[in-house]
Write a protein that holds these residues in place. Structure first.
Motif, PDB file in Angstrom:
ATOM      1  N   LYS A 109      10.768  -3.913  -2.392  1.00 52.68           N
ATOM      2  CA  LYS A 109      11.104  -4.408  -1.066  1.00 52.68           C
ATOM      3  C   LYS A 109      10.089  -3.885  -0.068  1.00 52.68           C
ATOM      4  O   LYS A 109       9.675  -2.734  -0.143  1.00 52.68           O
ATOM      5  CB  LYS A 109      12.514  -3.966  -0.646  1.00 52.68           C
ATOM      6  N   ALA A 110       9.746  -4.726   0.884  1.00 57.70           N
ATOM      7  CA  ALA A 110       8.734  -4.339   1.855  1.00 57.70           C
ATOM      8  C   ALA A 110       9.281  -3.409   2.929  1.00 57.70           C
ATOM      9  O   ALA A 110       8.593  -2.522   3.400  1.00 57.70           O
ATOM     10  CB  ALA A 110       8.133  -5.591   2.491  1.00 57.70           C
ATOM     11  N   THR A 111      10.506  -3.634   3.356  1.00 54.25           N
ATOM     12  CA  THR A 111      11.068  -2.847   4.447  1.00 54.25           C
ATOM     13  C   THR A 111      12.532  -2.559   4.195  1.00 54.25           C
ATOM     14  O   THR A 111      13.154  -3.151   3.326  1.00 54.25           O
ATOM     15  CB  THR A 111      10.937  -3.576   5.801  1.00 54.25           C
ATOM     16  N   GLN A 167       6.405  10.173  -8.118  1.00 54.13           N
ATOM     17  CA  GLN A 167       7.021  10.355  -9.431  1.00 54.13           C
ATOM     18  C   GLN A 167       8.057   9.271  -9.711  1.00 54.13           C
ATOM     19  O   GLN A 167       8.154   8.776 -10.832  1.00 54.13           O
ATOM     20  CB  GLN A 167       7.640  11.746  -9.570  1.00 54.13           C
ATOM     21  N   LEU A 168       8.824   8.897  -8.712  1.00 54.25           N
ATOM     22  CA  LEU A 168       9.781   7.793  -8.904  1.00 54.25           C
ATOM     23  C   LEU A 168       9.042   6.501  -9.235  1.00 54.25           C
ATOM     24  O   LEU A 168       9.483   5.730 -10.088  1.00 54.25           O
ATOM     25  CB  LEU A 168      10.657   7.624  -7.659  1.00 54.25           C
ATOM     26  N   LEU A 169       7.910   6.274  -8.588  1.00 55.83           N
ATOM     27  CA  LEU A 169       7.107   5.083  -8.894  1.00 55.83           C
ATOM     28  C   LEU A 169       6.553   5.161 -10.319  1.00 55.83           C
ATOM     29  O   LEU A 169       6.534   4.156 -11.036  1.00 55.83           O
ATOM     30  CB  LEU A 169       5.969   4.926  -7.893  1.00 55.83           C
ATOM     31  N   ARG A 170       6.141   6.347 -10.757  1.00 51.14           N
ATOM     32  CA  ARG A 170       5.643   6.499 -12.129  1.00 51.14           C
ATOM     33  C   ARG A 170       6.724   6.159 -13.153  1.00 51.14           C
ATOM     34  O   ARG A 170       6.441   5.574 -14.192  1.00 51.14           O
ATOM     35  CB  ARG A 170       5.149   7.928 -12.360  1.00 51.14           C
ATOM     36  N   ILE A 171       7.949   6.562 -12.860  1.00 49.26           N
ATOM     37  CA  ILE A 171       9.045   6.268 -13.787  1.00 49.26           C
ATOM     38  C   ILE A 171       9.191   4.766 -13.957  1.00 49.26           C
ATOM     39  O   ILE A 171       9.245   4.254 -15.072  1.00 49.26           O
ATOM     40  CB  ILE A 171      10.371   6.893 -13.298  1.00 49.26           C
ATOM     41  N   VAL A 172       9.270   4.048 -12.848  1.00 52.37           N
ATOM     42  CA  VAL A 172       9.509   2.609 -12.936  1.00 52.37           C
ATOM     43  C   VAL A 172       8.286   1.848 -13.446  1.00 52.37           C
ATOM     44  O   VAL A 172       8.426   0.839 -14.134  1.00 52.37           O
ATOM     45  CB  VAL A 172      10.000   2.037 -11.577  1.00 52.37           C
ATOM     46  N   SER A 173       7.094   2.328 -13.162  1.00 50.84           N
ATOM     47  CA  SER A 173       5.906   1.569 -13.562  1.00 50.84           C
ATOM     48  C   SER A 173       5.311   2.016 -14.900  1.00 50.84           C
ATOM     49  O   SER A 173       4.930   1.177 -15.708  1.00 50.84           O
ATOM     50  CB  SER A 173       4.835   1.665 -12.475  1.00 50.84           C
ATOM     51  N   ILE A 186      12.408  16.327   8.164  1.00 52.45           N
ATOM     52  CA  ILE A 186      11.364  17.348   8.215  1.00 52.45           C
ATOM     53  C   ILE A 186       9.964  16.746   8.058  1.00 52.45           C
ATOM     54  O   ILE A 186       8.970  17.454   8.167  1.00 52.45           O
ATOM     55  CB  ILE A 186      11.591  18.448   7.157  1.00 52.45           C
ATOM     56  N   TRP A 187       9.887  15.444   7.788  1.00 53.72           N
ATOM     57  CA  TRP A 187       8.596  14.768   7.694  1.00 53.72           C
ATOM     58  C   TRP A 187       8.792  13.285   7.965  1.00 53.72           C
ATOM     59  O   TRP A 187       9.692  12.652   7.425  1.00 53.72           O
ATOM     60  CB  TRP A 187       7.981  14.955   6.302  1.00 53.72           C
ATOM     61  N   LYS A 188       7.959  12.755   8.811  1.00 50.00           N
ATOM     62  CA  LYS A 188       7.961  11.325   9.084  1.00 50.00           C
ATOM     63  C   LYS A 188       6.661  10.750   8.537  1.00 50.00           C
ATOM     64  O   LYS A 188       5.574  11.206   8.880  1.00 50.00           O
ATOM     65  CB  LYS A 188       8.074  11.068  10.577  1.00 50.00           C
ATOM     66  N   PRO A 189       6.752   9.766   7.652  1.00 48.66           N
ATOM     67  CA  PRO A 189       5.538   9.205   7.044  1.00 48.66           C
ATOM     68  C   PRO A 189       4.656   8.501   8.068  1.00 48.66           C
ATOM     69  O   PRO A 189       5.122   8.047   9.104  1.00 48.66           O
ATOM     70  CB  PRO A 189       6.074   8.209   6.021  1.00 48.66           C
ATOM     71  N   PHE A 222       1.876   3.906   0.344  1.00 44.71           N
ATOM     72  CA  PHE A 222       3.274   3.597   0.112  1.00 44.71           C
ATOM     73  C   PHE A 222       3.995   3.296   1.408  1.00 44.71           C
ATOM     74  O   PHE A 222       3.674   3.852   2.452  1.00 44.71           O
ATOM     75  CB  PHE A 222       4.000   4.783  -0.548  1.00 44.71           C
ATOM     76  N   ASN A 223       5.004   2.460   1.305  1.00 40.80           N
ATOM     77  CA  ASN A 223       5.939   2.288   2.414  1.00 40.80           C
ATOM     78  C   ASN A 223       7.114   3.214   2.113  1.00 40.80           C
ATOM     79  O   ASN A 223       7.984   2.884   1.323  1.00 40.80           O
ATOM     80  CB  ASN A 223       6.405   0.831   2.509  1.00 40.80           C
ATOM     81  N   PHE A 224       7.106   4.386   2.719  1.00 38.13           N
ATOM     82  CA  PHE A 224       8.116   5.393   2.424  1.00 38.13           C
ATOM     83  C   PHE A 224       9.488   5.024   2.960  1.00 38.13           C
ATOM     84  O   PHE A 224      10.469   5.685   2.655  1.00 38.13           O
ATOM     85  CB  PHE A 224       7.683   6.756   2.973  1.00 38.13           C
ATOM     86  N   ASP A 225       9.569   3.983   3.775  1.00 38.87           N
ATOM     87  CA  ASP A 225      10.858   3.537   4.305  1.00 38.87           C
ATOM     88  C   ASP A 225      11.465   2.398   3.495  1.00 38.87           C
ATOM     89  O   ASP A 225      12.612   2.030   3.722  1.00 38.87           O
ATOM     90  CB  ASP A 225      10.718   3.107   5.769  1.00 38.87           C
ATOM     91  N   ALA A 226      10.725   1.833   2.568  1.00 38.02           N
ATOM     92  CA  ALA A 226      11.267   0.763   1.732  1.00 38.02           C
ATOM     93  C   ALA A 226      12.315   1.353   0.791  1.00 38.02           C
ATOM     94  O   ALA A 226      12.079   2.375   0.166  1.00 38.02           O
ATOM     95  CB  ALA A 226      10.154   0.092   0.938  1.00 38.02           C
ATOM     96  N   PRO A 227      13.475   0.714   0.681  1.00 40.84           N
ATOM     97  CA  PRO A 227      14.545   1.276  -0.140  1.00 40.84           C
ATOM     98  C   PRO A 227      14.278   1.208  -1.641  1.00 40.84           C
ATOM     99  O   PRO A 227      14.861   1.966  -2.399  1.00 40.84           O
ATOM    100  CB  PRO A 227      15.756   0.438   0.227  1.00 40.84           C
ATOM    101  N   THR A 228      13.409   0.311  -2.055  1.00 43.42           N
ATOM    102  CA  THR A 228      13.007   0.220  -3.461  1.00 43.42           C
ATOM    103  C   THR A 228      11.521  -0.120  -3.483  1.00 43.42           C
ATOM    104  O   THR A 228      10.932  -0.464  -2.457  1.00 43.42           O
ATOM    105  CB  THR A 228      13.790  -0.857  -4.239  1.00 43.42           C
TER     106      THR A 228
END
Length: 141
Positions: free
Chosen positions: A136-138, A18-24, A118-121, A127-133
């Motif tokens: 950014k890749a990492t 959903q955050l990606l949908r907002i920005v894209s 509670i969940w580790k991707p 998606f890179n769930f650890d990327a801060p934005t």
């Protein structure tokens, strides 16, 4: 239709998407090419994210990092206020909104996921769930 339980994995993937949908899609007007309501709808989506957070994992985050809870909620409120003050689709400063308002929310969301623990991707998702934005890749260390 089969009911599927809400799991931490589904929760975090859905909110990340959903955050990606907002920005894209929302900021670009892709979803609302005629009405140009994508920016206003983004404010509703952010408020909904805050509501979902407050009704689900907020108590876990408060126990572990109250400052993270405060900064996340403040970031959402600032983003919503920016949208409310800049609702004209054509003149909306998407760069400033993404850099100054949405990116902090995504950074906080990554921290919330890690703090909740509670969940580790896995690497099986697109998606890179650890990327801060989303640009950014990492995560910077």
């Amino acid at each position: 239709m089969q009911n599927r339980a809400l799991t931490p994995q589904r929760f975090f993937i859905a909110t990340h998407q959903q955050l990606l949908r907002i920005v894209s899609l929302g900021m670009s007007g892709f979803d609302t090419p005629v009405s140009h309501l994508g920016i206003k709808e983004s404010a509703v989506s952010l408020k909904s994210l805050q509501t979902v957070y407050n009704n689900t994992i907020k108590s876990t985050i408060l126990k572990k990092d109250k400052t993270l809870d405060d900064t996340f909620n403040n970031s959402i409120l600032k983003a919503i206020n920016y949208i409310k003050q800049n609702q004209d689709f054509d003149s909306f400063d998407r760069f400033t909104f993404t850099r100054d308002y949405l990116n902090p929310i995504t950074r906080h969301w990554v921290s919330i996921r890690k703090t909740a623990d509670i969940w580790k991707p896995t690497n099986t998702e697109p998606f890179n769930f650890d990327a801060p934005t989303f640009l950014k890749a990492t995560v910077s260390t």
